[in-house]
Design an enzyme around this catalytic site. Structure first.
Site, PDB file in Angstrom:
ATOM      1  CG  ASP A 105      -1.990   1.064   1.141  1.00 44.40           C
ATOM      2  OD1 ASP A 105      -2.408   1.406   0.018  1.00 44.40           O
ATOM      3  OD2 ASP A 105      -2.403   1.582   2.201  1.00 44.40           O
ATOM      4  CG  ASN A 141      -7.920  -1.780  -4.741  1.00 45.24           C
ATOM      5  OD1 ASN A 141      -6.936  -2.515  -4.635  1.00 45.24           O
ATOM      6  ND2 ASN A 141      -8.227  -0.890  -3.799  1.00 45.24           N
TER       7      ASN A 141
HETATM    8  C1  IPE Z   1      -5.170  -2.517   0.093  1.00 41.09           C
HETATM    9  O1  IPE Z   1      -4.932  -1.163  -0.085  1.00 41.09           O
HETATM   10  C2  IPE Z   1      -5.233  -3.235  -1.221  1.00 41.09           C
HETATM   11  C3  IPE Z   1      -3.970  -3.401  -1.928  1.00 41.09           C
HETATM   12  C4  IPE Z   1      -2.796  -3.009  -1.510  1.00 41.09           C
HETATM   13  C5  IPE Z   1      -4.042  -4.077  -3.182  1.00 41.09           C
HETATM   14  P1  IPE Z   1      -6.137  -0.119  -0.192  1.00 41.09           P
HETATM   15  O2  IPE Z   1      -5.505   1.193  -0.426  1.00 41.09           O
HETATM   16  O3  IPE Z   1      -7.132  -0.586  -1.174  1.00 41.09           O
HETATM   17  O4  IPE Z   1      -6.782  -0.204   1.258  1.00 41.09           O
HETATM   18  P2  IPE Z   1      -7.591   0.891   2.074  1.00 41.09           P
HETATM   19  O5  IPE Z   1      -8.599   1.494   1.124  1.00 41.09           O
HETATM   20  O6  IPE Z   1      -6.613   1.913   2.564  1.00 41.09           O
HETATM   21  O7  IPE Z   1      -8.194   0.132   3.213  1.00 41.09           O
HETATM   22  C1  IPE Z   2      -1.721   0.318  -3.325  1.00 42.49           C
HETATM   23  O1  IPE Z   2      -1.522   1.675  -3.397  1.00 42.49           O
HETATM   24  C2  IPE Z   2      -2.012  -0.283  -4.673  1.00 42.49           C
HETATM   25  C3  IPE Z   2      -3.425  -0.613  -4.878  1.00 42.49           C
HETATM   26  C4  IPE Z   2      -4.345  -0.560  -3.963  1.00 42.49           C
HETATM   27  C5  IPE Z   2      -3.813  -1.027  -6.204  1.00 42.49           C
HETATM   28  P1  IPE Z   2      -2.720   2.711  -3.342  1.00 42.49           P
HETATM   29  O2  IPE Z   2      -3.188   2.950  -4.738  1.00 42.49           O
HETATM   30  O3  IPE Z   2      -3.772   2.275  -2.402  1.00 42.49           O
HETATM   31  O4  IPE Z   2      -1.965   3.981  -2.806  1.00 42.49           O
HETATM   32  P2  IPE Z   2      -2.465   4.981  -1.682  1.00 42.49           P
HETATM   33  O5  IPE Z   2      -2.878   4.177  -0.486  1.00 42.49           O
HETATM   34  O6  IPE Z   2      -3.595   5.738  -2.283  1.00 42.49           O
HETATM   35  O7  IPE Z   2      -1.273   5.830  -1.404  1.00 42.49           O
HETATM   36 MG    MG Z   3      -4.061   2.533  -0.429  1.00 41.70          MG
END
Ligand code: IPE
Ligand code: IPE
Ligand code: MG
Length: 249
Positions: free
Chosen positions: A23, A71
């Protein structure tokens, strides 16, 4: 060759199965004034480094959370970018995976991919299927609740066809219908990006995983950070609900 290198670099008490919630890509990009897509590209590079470091540390199973069921609710342009980027990266990385004797598995709802992309992913799974050094599980379109419901649905269908008595259902049989069937539960779950939550990752499988949270944004998670997490893990006492040795009355 690989076996020797793995043993040389393996630390005692390594997790057998490491799971990672990667993340922080979006925030990494934002801090640099870049589009979120640039963060996801940097995230792919970090994921490739993680695979290589983990193999060298002797980790046998590595599961990475690349894209969650939830997502899918992000803006369509970001969803489309990720649905293209992740399978493409897997495809481009295939030769290196083969060279390192790594077997790839994908878990999650693959119907979110176009038939052509599904076919390309299947090719990687097929080509790497005899990999022995490490199993790499890419969780893509995956959600822990989705996985549990899908397993329940399979079991109900078996019961309906008279192949399963409800009383015969136990934890082992349930586990065998989940997406990670045949793999041991993760020992260590690492989440980068500063949030202290699971975000619907491997809900069933992390019952006794050690949880390690890092504030580092995923694209910056390097070998030194991984080693910090692994060293932290080696200092844990895992009890699984039992008493520690020597504490018996
Ligand atoms: C978790 O991250 C999912 C992945 C890393 C693929 P998210 O960014 O989707 O999680 P939340 O929304 O902060 O809980
Ligand atoms: C994790 O990074 C990757 C996916 C969830 C696909 P994020 O896209 O959630 O990045 P942040 O949390 O917004 O920084
Ligand atoms: Mg994230």
């Amino acid at each position: 060759m690989c076996a020797i290198r793995c043993i040389e670099e393996a630390l005692p008490g390594m997790p057998q199965h490491l799971a990672v919630v990667m993340d922080g890509n979006g925030r990494w990009a934002k801090r640099r004034g870049l589009p979120r897509s640039a963060g996801h590209e940097a995230g792919v590079s970090a994921a490739k480094r993680l695979v290589e470091y983990s193999r060298r540390r002797g980790i046998r199973y590595l599961t990475i959370f690349a894209f969650s069921s939830e997502n899918m609710g992000r803006p369509p342009s970001e969803v489309a970018f990720l649905l293209n980027l992740i399978p493409k990266a897997l495809n481009q990385y295939c030769d290196e995976l083969l060279r390192h004797d790594i077997r790839v598995h994908c878990v999650g709802d693959r119907s979110i991919l176009s038939p052509e992309t599904q076919r390309r992913v299947d090719e990687v799974l097929q080509e790497t299927r005899s990999g022995q050094a490490m199993d790499l599980v890419v969780a893509f379109g995956y959600g822990g609740r989705w996985d549990i419901v899908a397993a329940a649905r399979r079991l109900m269908a078996e019961a309906k066809r008279g192949l399963l008595e409800p009383d015969a259902l136990d934890e082992a049989l349930f586990t065998a219908r989940l997406q990670l069937a045949g793999l041991p539960d993760p020992d260590l779950l690492v989440r980068t990006g500063g949030e202290r939550r699971i975000s619907n990752f491997l809900l069933w499988h992390i019952a006794y995983a050690e949880l390690y949270f890092s504030d580092v944004l995923w694209p910056d998670f390097d070998e030194a950070r991984l080693d910090e997490a692994l060293h932290w893990y080696t200092r844990r006492t895992r009890r699984f609900g039992l008493l520690p040795d020597g504490d018996h009355a």
